[in-house]
Design an enzyme around this catalytic site. Structure first.
Site, PDB file in Angstrom:
ATOM      1  N   ARG A  55       0.788  -1.216   0.000  1.00 58.81           N
ATOM      2  CA  ARG A  55       0.000   0.000   0.000  1.00 58.81           C
ATOM      3  C   ARG A  55       0.828   1.278   0.000  1.00 58.81           C
ATOM      4  O   ARG A  55       0.676   2.137  -0.863  1.00 58.81           O
ATOM      5  CB  ARG A  55      -0.843   0.027   1.274  1.00 58.81           C
ATOM      6  CG  ARG A  55      -2.290  -0.111   1.099  1.00 58.81           C
ATOM      7  CD  ARG A  55      -2.881  -0.377   2.474  1.00 58.81           C
ATOM      8  NE  ARG A  55      -2.408  -1.658   2.943  1.00 58.81           N
ATOM      9  CZ  ARG A  55      -3.047  -2.779   2.699  1.00 58.81           C
ATOM     10  NH1 ARG A  55      -4.178  -2.760   2.055  1.00 58.81           N
ATOM     11  NH2 ARG A  55      -2.571  -3.934   3.108  1.00 58.81           N
ATOM     12  N   THR A  56       1.727   1.372   0.978  1.00 57.17           N
ATOM     13  CA  THR A  56       2.420   2.643   1.168  1.00 57.17           C
ATOM     14  C   THR A  56       3.331   2.964  -0.016  1.00 57.17           C
ATOM     15  O   THR A  56       3.349   4.087  -0.504  1.00 57.17           O
ATOM     16  CB  THR A  56       3.235   2.609   2.480  1.00 57.17           C
ATOM     17  OG1 THR A  56       2.371   2.225   3.536  1.00 57.17           O
ATOM     18  CG2 THR A  56       3.839   3.956   2.778  1.00 57.17           C
ATOM     19  N   LYS A  83      23.182  -7.002  -0.091  1.00 56.25           N
ATOM     20  CA  LYS A  83      24.580  -7.415   0.030  1.00 56.25           C
ATOM     21  C   LYS A  83      25.236  -6.819   1.270  1.00 56.25           C
ATOM     22  O   LYS A  83      26.439  -6.942   1.462  1.00 56.25           O
ATOM     23  CB  LYS A  83      25.369  -6.966  -1.211  1.00 56.25           C
ATOM     24  CG  LYS A  83      24.862  -7.548  -2.521  1.00 56.25           C
ATOM     25  CD  LYS A  83      25.647  -6.970  -3.687  1.00 56.25           C
ATOM     26  CE  LYS A  83      24.983  -7.312  -5.011  1.00 56.25           C
ATOM     27  NZ  LYS A  83      25.490  -6.464  -6.100  1.00 56.25           N
ATOM     28  N   ARG A 105      11.220   3.777   4.330  1.00 54.17           N
ATOM     29  CA  ARG A 105      10.660   2.843   5.310  1.00 54.17           C
ATOM     30  C   ARG A 105      11.802   1.952   5.786  1.00 54.17           C
ATOM     31  O   ARG A 105      12.571   1.432   4.970  1.00 54.17           O
ATOM     32  CB  ARG A 105       9.570   1.986   4.690  1.00 54.17           C
ATOM     33  CG  ARG A 105       9.236   0.793   5.584  1.00 54.17           C
ATOM     34  CD  ARG A 105       7.965   0.118   5.231  1.00 54.17           C
ATOM     35  NE  ARG A 105       6.825   0.964   5.530  1.00 54.17           N
ATOM     36  CZ  ARG A 105       5.569   0.501   5.509  1.00 54.17           C
ATOM     37  NH1 ARG A 105       5.317  -0.746   5.189  1.00 54.17           N
ATOM     38  NH2 ARG A 105       4.576   1.311   5.781  1.00 54.17           N
ATOM     39  N   HIS A 135       4.526   6.547  11.663  1.00 55.73           N
ATOM     40  CA  HIS A 135       4.097   6.429  10.265  1.00 55.73           C
ATOM     41  C   HIS A 135       3.191   7.628   9.996  1.00 55.73           C
ATOM     42  O   HIS A 135       1.989   7.494   9.876  1.00 55.73           O
ATOM     43  CB  HIS A 135       3.349   5.102  10.077  1.00 55.73           C
ATOM     44  CG  HIS A 135       3.122   4.725   8.655  1.00 55.73           C
ATOM     45  ND1 HIS A 135       3.437   5.547   7.591  1.00 55.73           N
ATOM     46  CD2 HIS A 135       2.614   3.593   8.103  1.00 55.73           C
ATOM     47  CE1 HIS A 135       3.114   4.926   6.469  1.00 55.73           C
ATOM     48  NE2 HIS A 135       2.615   3.753   6.749  1.00 55.73           N
TER      49      HIS A 135
END
Lengths: 312, 197
Positions: A55-56, A83, A105, A135
């Site tokens: 969604r975000t 990595k 995020r 958030h």
């Protein structure tokens, strides 16, 4: 507005209302044949996602594209992040590519703050969820959805129910809704309330049935089992019986009360299917509003003159 | 466009009073009807903030002459402005396109003051994203000159020769206290606002 959006607490009441009114104007864009505005032409927005998200990420991508920005998606899988590249080296790469905004995020609380204040990048940083911390754009879209149904949030009662301990959504919502004048009650078992919740601008309760008949908004939170490494409640069934929203509990709500969920839902756990699909549920609308709210945030952060050098 | 009420250092010289404005709007309404051969297919779009009440007043007059309602709306051009990057991000104003849309219709843009022409250029770009009008016309209450783009108005309330240091301010009852057009001259020390662009 400040240069970054890291926490819902960064927003004054005027800032928050500016975002909401801008989002209200931008929402009508969805009804137009050409869903595009030129405001961010030539600006680059990087979506930097260290954690999975549907969604975000899609919402930020759609928002940036509708404002004509160039979008670069950068996710942990399939990049040098897998990595073992550090946040700093990734940030320096983004800076070298000339990003104007970084939407980040990260699983670690505070990562966006580090990115914004370390001097690694000159771009605006938007927190799209950091660990169990905040958030803010989710809180803004939740507030936006509430105002569309209830008008002003002054004095409105909002119940936020469930796994508050692991929820960045709950913290951002509690801070933003308090700024906007709403009365927030967190409802959760004692094990799922965070330490220090008494310093939040909210009330708390362990009894869902006592709270929801007075609520104007009931926001259900997902039980974040991926973040749980111990026994926070005896069984899912017991949790669901005491803190789940089902048809019987929904019948005790006031007529105008709306039911929200930030998604992804676990049907049958915190919310039953008949509630999720009922007329009261505004869960799909939250997603639609998410694009308008994120457009408003990106426009207000990037649309005007960029402050030169200075921080905040 | 963007006629923010600035802090007044001097009261300014009144160029048009309420009755002058009313007469100018009545004439503009008739000119629009004459030019368009009636009110069929007309759409009036005001540019916020002062253009919107002007568009509504013109629509009222057209309705009283022709006997039916003209679709009226507002068109915010903030995101299309060429100076967007020169100032901090500005709040958006309301856009409302009539439900019938603008495709194939004659759109009359309505604004309070025509100055550099840049607002109108932005409005033409904004229209382009909304639909394809058959024709676009421009009605303004005041044309103060000093165009910076090849744009002219089709319907003008009053041509007002001004110098660049002067500021033209339009106030309209409903938004402001009274209907008036005033000029604030050189002696005015208040911040020049972007009112007459």
């Amino acid at each position: 507005m400040k240069r970054h959006l890291l926490s819902a607490a960064d927003l004054s009441r005027d800032d928050a209302e500016l975002v909401l009114s801008t989002a209200a104007e931008l929402r009508s864009l969805a009804d137009r044949p050409i869903k595009k505005l030129p405001a961010l032409r030539g600006r680059t927005v990087v979506n930097l996602f260290f954690e999975d998200s549907t969604r975000t990420r899609i919402s930020f991508e759609a928002a940036a594209k509708r404002l004509s920005a160039d979008v670069i998606n950068f996710s942990a899988k399939g990049s040098s992040l897998s990595k073992g590249e550090s946040l700093k080296d990734t940030a320096l790469t983004l800076e070298a590519m000339g990003a104007d905004a970084v939407v980040v995020r990260h699983g670690a609380s505070g990562a966006p703050h580090r990115l914004a204040h370390s001097g690694w990048v000159r771009s605006s940083v938007v927190n799209a969820g950091d660990g169990t911390h905040e958030h803010p754009t989710q809180a803004l879209l939740d507030a936006f959805t509430m105002t569309r149904h209830l008008g002003s949030l002054d004095g409105r009662r909002v119940a936020i129910v469930g796994d508050v301990l692991h929820s960045r959504v709950a913290r951002s919502n509690a801070l933003l809704l308090a700024t906007l004048g709403a009365e927030v009650t967190l409802v959760a078992p004692p094990t799922l309330l965070p330490v220090g919740v008494d310093s939040w601008p909210v009330e708390t309760s362990y009894d869902l049935d006592a709270v929801i008949p007075k609520a104007d908004v009931v926001m259900m939170l997902r039980v974040q089992r991926e973040r749980m490494n111990g026994g926070f409640f005896p069984t899912p069934r017991e949790y669901s019986r005491r803190y789940g929203l089902d048809g019987r509990r929904m019948a005790t709500l006031q007529d105008h009360t709306i039911v929200m969920h930030p998604g992804p839902m676990v049907r049958g756990m915190e919310i039953s299917a008949d509630v999720a699909d009922s007329d009261r549920s505004v869960i799909v609308e939250q997603v639609t509003n998410g694009v308008a709210v994120r457009m408003a945030v990106l426009y207000l952060l990037l649309g005007g003159a960029q402050p030169v050098g200075g921080d905040e | 466009m963007c006629a923010q009420p600035a802090p007044e250092a001097t009261p300014g010289r009144v160029v048009l009073d309420a009755r002058d404005i009313a007469r100018a709007l009545t004439r503009i309404s008739h000119e629009i009807l004459e030019r368009n051969k009636g009110a069929g297919d007309l759409v009036l779009l005001g540019i916020p903030s002062r253009g919107v009440p002007l568009a509504e007043r013109i629509a009222e007059r057209i309705t009283s002459v022709e006997g039916y309602d003209v679709p009226t709306g507002s068109l915010d051009v903030t995101m299309y402005r060429d100076d967007l990057r020169l100032k901090p991000a500005r709040a958006l104003l309301h856009t409302e396109i009539p439900e019938s849309g603008i495709d194939g219709r004659t759109v009359v843009l309505v604004d309070d003051v025509l100055f550099s022409g840049r607002t109108i250029r932005a409005a033409l770009d904004a229209l382009n994203d909304i639909g394809r009008p058959r024709a676009v016309r421009l009605a303004v209450l005041v044309d103060r000159g000093h165009r910076e783009l090849p744009i002219r108005a089709d319907f003008v309330g009053k041509n007002l020769p001004t110098s660049l240091v002067e500021r033209v301010r339009v106030t309209l009852a409903g938004v402001d206290e009274v209907d008036a057009v005033t000029i604030h001259g050189e002696g005015d020390t208040s911040e020049p606002t972007g009112e007459a662009s």
